[in-house]
Design a protein around this motif. Structure first.
Motif, PDB file in Angstrom:
ATOM      1  N   THR A  67       0.838  -1.192   0.000  1.00 15.99           N
ATOM      2  CA  THR A  67       0.000   0.000   0.000  1.00 15.99           C
ATOM      3  C   THR A  67       0.876   1.247   0.000  1.00 15.99           C
ATOM      4  O   THR A  67       2.021   1.213   0.467  1.00 15.99           O
ATOM      5  N   THR A  68       0.351   2.320  -0.529  1.00 13.72           N
ATOM      6  CA  THR A  68       1.114   3.568  -0.576  1.00 13.72           C
ATOM      7  C   THR A  68       0.851   4.379   0.685  1.00 13.72           C
ATOM      8  O   THR A  68      -0.135   4.168   1.398  1.00 13.72           O
ATOM      9  N   VAL A  69       1.735   5.312   0.937  1.00 19.45           N
ATOM     10  CA  VAL A  69       1.563   6.220   2.070  1.00 19.45           C
ATOM     11  C   VAL A  69       0.252   6.990   1.898  1.00 19.45           C
ATOM     12  O   VAL A  69      -0.501   7.152   2.859  1.00 19.45           O
ATOM     13  N   ASN A  70      -0.051   7.436   0.694  1.00 20.51           N
ATOM     14  CA  ASN A  70      -1.295   8.188   0.461  1.00 20.51           C
ATOM     15  C   ASN A  70      -2.530   7.339   0.740  1.00 20.51           C
ATOM     16  O   ASN A  70      -3.516   7.826   1.292  1.00 20.51           O
ATOM     17  N   ASN A  71      -2.489   6.071   0.356  1.00 17.84           N
ATOM     18  CA  ASN A  71      -3.624   5.192   0.637  1.00 17.84           C
ATOM     19  C   ASN A  71      -3.776   5.004   2.142  1.00 17.84           C
ATOM     20  O   ASN A  71      -4.887   5.024   2.679  1.00 17.84           O
ATOM     21  N   ARG A  99       9.500   0.999   0.142  1.00 16.69           N
ATOM     22  CA  ARG A  99      10.184   0.805  -1.143  1.00 16.69           C
ATOM     23  C   ARG A  99       9.692   1.843  -2.145  1.00 16.69           C
ATOM     24  O   ARG A  99       8.517   2.209  -2.145  1.00 16.69           O
ATOM     25  N   VAL A 100      10.585   2.243  -3.016  1.00 19.68           N
ATOM     26  CA  VAL A 100      10.230   3.183  -4.080  1.00 19.68           C
ATOM     27  C   VAL A 100       9.251   2.500  -5.018  1.00 19.68           C
ATOM     28  O   VAL A 100       9.410   1.321  -5.371  1.00 19.68           O
ATOM     29  N   GLY A 101       8.203   3.223  -5.423  1.00 19.42           N
ATOM     30  CA  GLY A 101       7.184   2.676  -6.313  1.00 19.42           C
ATOM     31  C   GLY A 101       7.758   2.253  -7.651  1.00 19.42           C
ATOM     32  O   GLY A 101       8.655   2.908  -8.187  1.00 19.42           O
ATOM     33  N   ALA A 102       7.243   1.176  -8.184  1.00 17.50           N
ATOM     34  CA  ALA A 102       7.728   0.658  -9.471  1.00 17.50           C
ATOM     35  C   ALA A 102       7.315   1.561 -10.623  1.00 17.50           C
ATOM     36  O   ALA A 102       8.111   1.837 -11.523  1.00 17.50           O
ATOM     37  N   SER A 103       6.077   2.048 -10.612  1.00 20.39           N
ATOM     38  CA  SER A 103       5.596   2.872 -11.727  1.00 20.39           C
ATOM     39  C   SER A 103       5.781   4.367 -11.468  1.00 20.39           C
ATOM     40  O   SER A 103       5.929   5.140 -12.400  1.00 20.39           O
ATOM     41  N   ASP A 104       5.783   4.761 -10.211  1.00 20.56           N
ATOM     42  CA  ASP A 104       5.960   6.170  -9.867  1.00 20.56           C
ATOM     43  C   ASP A 104       7.021   6.250  -8.778  1.00 20.56           C
ATOM     44  O   ASP A 104       6.794   5.850  -7.640  1.00 20.56           O
ATOM     45  N   LYS A 105       8.177   6.770  -9.140  1.00 20.18           N
ATOM     46  CA  LYS A 105       9.316   6.814  -8.220  1.00 20.18           C
ATOM     47  C   LYS A 105       9.054   7.718  -7.016  1.00 20.18           C
ATOM     48  O   LYS A 105       9.754   7.639  -6.015  1.00 20.18           O
ATOM     49  N   ARG A 106       8.028   8.577  -7.090  1.00 19.28           N
ATOM     50  CA  ARG A 106       7.696   9.449  -5.956  1.00 19.28           C
ATOM     51  C   ARG A 106       6.880   8.713  -4.906  1.00 19.28           C
ATOM     52  O   ARG A 106       6.813   9.139  -3.773  1.00 19.28           O
TER      53      ARG A 106
END
Length: 170
Positions: A67-71, A99-106
């Motif tokens: 999951t992302t930080v934003n989620n 971990r750095v996102g695969a599709s979005d490095k941000r």
């Protein structure tokens, strides 16, 4: 002032009239149940100098690996500053990996480490044991009714998140 709630029964539609006093008692029951629901995890987390925010973060990262930080922000409904403080502690203590996102490095994707999974399991099992005992004591009809009440109280956007977890997704 009495309120009425529609309730489908086996013999058709029936109405349930609730007084303000009955509703107040239900609200108080939720407060005291919440204290019981959080008591066991609080005792375990105290050993690590963690609080409920750490538990919620561990729970939802476990339920939705990557999951992302934003989620996570949307799920927990906390400020970015508050979540960053919690995540920084969990990452520094080796419980969560970012971990750095695969599709979005941000983007930052979050995963539990082995130690994080172990702590999450210990804390969550304490809650599951309490809920399991309460469900057994109440019976299947009460469990279904309780879940319906909880779902009806959810904010619409949170109900959407809940439905995703309920259906096995995240």
């Amino acid at each position: 002032m009495a309120e009425h709630v529609g309730s489908g029964g086996a013999g058709g539609e029936s109405l349930l009239f609730l007084t303000d006093e009955q509703i107040r008692k239900g609200i108080e029951a939720m407060y005291f149940a919440y204290r019981g629901f959080t008591a066991d995890p609080d005792r375990i987390l105290e050993n690590y100098a963690y609080g409920r925010a750490h538990h919620r973060a561990l729970h939802f990262v476990n339920r939705s690996p990557g999951t992302t930080v934003n989620n996570l922000l949307a799920l927990l409904g906390v400020t970015k500053q508050s979540l960053n403080r919690v995540l920084r502690t969990l990452i520094d203590d080796g419980l969560v990996e970012s971990r750095v996102g695969a599709s979005d490095k941000r983007e930052r994707n979050l995963f539990l480490t082995e130690a994080g999974a172990a702590l999450e399991a210990e804390v969550s099992e304490a809650q599951r044991a309490r809920v399991r005992a309460a469900y057994r004591a109440a019976g299947p009809d009460a469990v279904a009714g309780f879940r319906q009440v909880l779902e009806a109280m959810m904010e619409p956007e949170l109900r959407t998140h809940y439905q995703a977890f309920k259906e096995g997704g995240a």
